[in-house]
Scaffold this active site. Structure first.
Site, mmCIF file in Angstrom:
data_model
loop_
_atom_site.group_PDB
_atom_site.id
_atom_site.type_symbol
_atom_site.label_atom_id
_atom_site.label_comp_id
_atom_site.label_asym_id
_atom_site.label_seq_id
_atom_site.Cartn_x
_atom_site.Cartn_y
_atom_site.Cartn_z
ATOM 1 N N ASP A 182 37.359 -3.853 -23.368
ATOM 2 C CA ASP A 182 38.757 -3.839 -23.820
ATOM 3 C C ASP A 182 38.772 -3.174 -25.186
ATOM 4 O OD1 ASP A 182 41.529 -4.491 -24.188
ATOM 5 O OD2 ASP A 182 41.269 -6.274 -22.958
ATOM 6 N N LYS B 162 22.101 -16.690 -14.314
ATOM 7 C CA LYS B 162 23.169 -15.768 -14.697
ATOM 8 C C LYS B 162 24.489 -16.325 -14.176
ATOM 9 C CE LYS B 162 24.255 -11.696 -12.676
ATOM 10 N NZ LYS B 162 25.721 -11.637 -12.511
ATOM 11 N N THR C 243 24.793 -1.005 -10.871
ATOM 12 C CA THR C 243 23.762 -0.600 -9.904
ATOM 13 C C THR C 243 24.366 -0.302 -8.526
ATOM 14 O OG1 THR C 243 23.293 -2.952 -9.794
ATOM 15 C CG2 THR C 243 21.691 -1.597 -10.928
ATOM 16 N N THR D 65 40.243 -7.036 -29.355
ATOM 17 C CA THR D 65 40.281 -8.075 -28.308
ATOM 18 C C THR D 65 38.871 -8.537 -27.957
ATOM 19 O OG1 THR D 65 42.283 -7.066 -27.453
ATOM 20 C CG2 THR D 65 41.114 -8.541 -25.961
ATOM 21 N N LEU E 109 29.830 -11.503 -18.330
ATOM 22 C CA LEU E 109 31.287 -11.330 -18.191
ATOM 23 C C LEU E 109 31.705 -9.881 -18.396
ATOM 24 C CD1 LEU E 109 32.527 -14.607 -19.933
ATOM 25 C CD2 LEU E 109 32.124 -14.179 -17.505
ATOM 26 N N LYS E 110 30.783 -9.035 -18.783
ATOM 27 C CA LYS E 110 31.014 -7.573 -18.877
ATOM 28 C C LYS E 110 32.329 -7.229 -19.556
ATOM 29 C CE LYS E 110 28.507 -6.462 -14.581
ATOM 30 N NZ LYS E 110 28.384 -7.731 -13.859
ATOM 31 N N LEU E 111 32.485 -7.630 -20.813
ATOM 32 C CA LEU E 111 33.734 -7.357 -21.513
ATOM 33 C C LEU E 111 33.955 -5.852 -21.694
ATOM 34 C CD1 LEU E 111 33.313 -10.394 -22.029
ATOM 35 C CD2 LEU E 111 34.253 -10.061 -24.296
ATOM 36 N N GLY F 246 20.043 -11.905 -7.158
ATOM 37 C CA GLY F 246 21.094 -12.712 -6.540
ATOM 38 C C GLY F 246 20.753 -13.056 -5.118
ATOM 39 N N ARG F 247 21.341 -12.284 -4.189
ATOM 40 C CA ARG F 247 21.273 -12.643 -2.772
ATOM 41 C C ARG F 247 19.871 -12.780 -2.213
ATOM 42 N NH1 ARG F 247 25.962 -8.377 -1.749
ATOM 43 N NH2 ARG F 247 24.987 -7.642 -3.685
HETATM 44 O O1 C5P Z 1 23.036 -10.286 -5.004
HETATM 45 P P1 C5P Z 1 22.501 -9.250 -5.957
HETATM 46 O O2 C5P Z 1 21.022 -9.397 -6.259
HETATM 47 O O3 C5P Z 1 22.901 -7.832 -5.561
HETATM 48 O O4 C5P Z 1 23.259 -9.590 -7.316
HETATM 49 C C1 C5P Z 1 23.181 -8.786 -8.456
HETATM 50 C C2 C5P Z 1 23.927 -9.431 -9.573
HETATM 51 O O5 C5P Z 1 23.815 -8.591 -10.731
HETATM 52 C C3 C5P Z 1 25.423 -9.614 -9.322
HETATM 53 O O6 C5P Z 1 25.794 -10.832 -9.936
HETATM 54 C C4 C5P Z 1 26.074 -8.451 -10.032
HETATM 55 O O7 C5P Z 1 27.339 -8.782 -10.562
HETATM 56 C C5 C5P Z 1 25.100 -8.190 -11.195
HETATM 57 N N1 C5P Z 1 25.063 -6.825 -11.723
HETATM 58 C C6 C5P Z 1 24.730 -5.723 -10.960
HETATM 59 N N2 C5P Z 1 24.685 -4.460 -11.520
HETATM 60 C C7 C5P Z 1 24.962 -4.308 -12.816
HETATM 61 C C8 C5P Z 1 25.290 -5.415 -13.602
HETATM 62 C C9 C5P Z 1 25.322 -6.676 -13.016
HETATM 63 O O8 C5P Z 1 24.451 -5.862 -9.772
HETATM 64 N N3 C5P Z 1 24.855 -3.110 -13.375
#
Ligand code: C5P
Length: 228
Positions: A63, A31, A119, A67, A59-61, A207-208
């Site tokens: 607008d 991602k 989230t 656009t 990129l979660k547009l 992610g983390r």
């Molecule tokens: O580090 P972590 O697991 O919390 O990362 C979650 C990823 O998912 C981040 O890149 C965050 O921008 C993305 N995200 C989110 N909740 C959403 C949409 C995207 O946490 N509703």
């Protein structure tokens, strides 16, 4: 279809490629979000695609429809597997996003999904800051219905909401994933990979729990094992 997507929230390309070194031969789904995209631009996405990575361009547009349609025309050329908009932009905006993607051959295969509620948003924030006096589940369901009306493929939501999304026949891409022993950080509505599987998530975004792990490859493989 079920897959683990690694949220590559890195400062720049050097950090990302350093992180990816141990993943040689695994080709994980990546991602690419705002942080690194605004630094490196579309050329990074092209480079990753040419190396064979599947990409969710997050990129979660959000607008006005005109656009968003034009921005999506540019995203379409990248031929990514998944990209997204905020459902909060409304049905007309989501339809415009789909038109933008469909305007070029590579974009036609890109799945378009909508963020329902982040989230990191709690029920309290929903009510006190966004002035939405409805239970989170209802809000997510309504936004998902709007996405369905606009002919989108699915939504981004918490795994806790995946069952509602499945009922609507939409894909659910679910961040907010943590192992039992992890910190929640800024996420509020979290689940483990195995709970996400049980609840019917189509894809989990991690992610983390992977990127900040002592051994990221091991953490990734643990997610894949739990989720598949
Ligand atoms: O580090 P972590 O697991 O919390 O990362 C979650 C990823 O998912 C981040 O890149 C965050 O921008 C993305 N995200 C989110 N909740 C959403 C949409 C995207 O946490 N509703």
């Amino acid at each position: 279809m079920k897959d683990v997507i690694i949220a590559c929230d890195f400062k720049n390309k050097e950090e990302l490629f350093d992180f990816l070194k141990p993943f040689d031969g695994y080709n994980p789904y990546l991602k690419i979000g705002m942080e690194i995209f605004y630094k490196e631009g579309p050329s990074l996405v092209k480079e990753l695609k040419s190396k064979g990575f599947k990409i969710f361009l997050d990129l979660k547009l959000h607008d006005i429809p005109n656009t968003v349609e034009k921005a999506m025309k540019n995203i379409a050329e990248l031929g990514v597997e998944i990209t997204n908009v905020h459902a909060g932009g409304g049905i007309k905006m989501m339809e415009a996003a789909r038109r933008g993607l469909d305007s070029c051959e590579q974009g036609k295969n890109t799945k378009l999904i909508a963020v329902t509620q982040l989230t990191s948003t709690s029920q309290e924030v929903l009510e006190n800051e966004l002035l939405i006096n409805k239970p989170m589940n209802e809000v997510v369901k309504q936004y998902a219905l709007n996405a369905k009306k606009a002919n989108l493929d699915g939504v981004v939501c918490s795994p806790l909401e995946a069952p509602i999304i499945k009922e609507l026949g939409l894909l659910s891409v679910t961040p907010g994933i943590r192992f039992n022993d992890d910190s929640k950080d800024d996420q509020k509505r979290v689940a483990t990979p195995s709970l996400a599987k049980e609840l019917g998530s189509s894809y989990i975004v991690v992610g983390r729990s992977i990127t900040a792990a002592k051994d990221p490859l091991e953490a990734y493989l643990r997610c894949v094992k739990e989720f598949n």
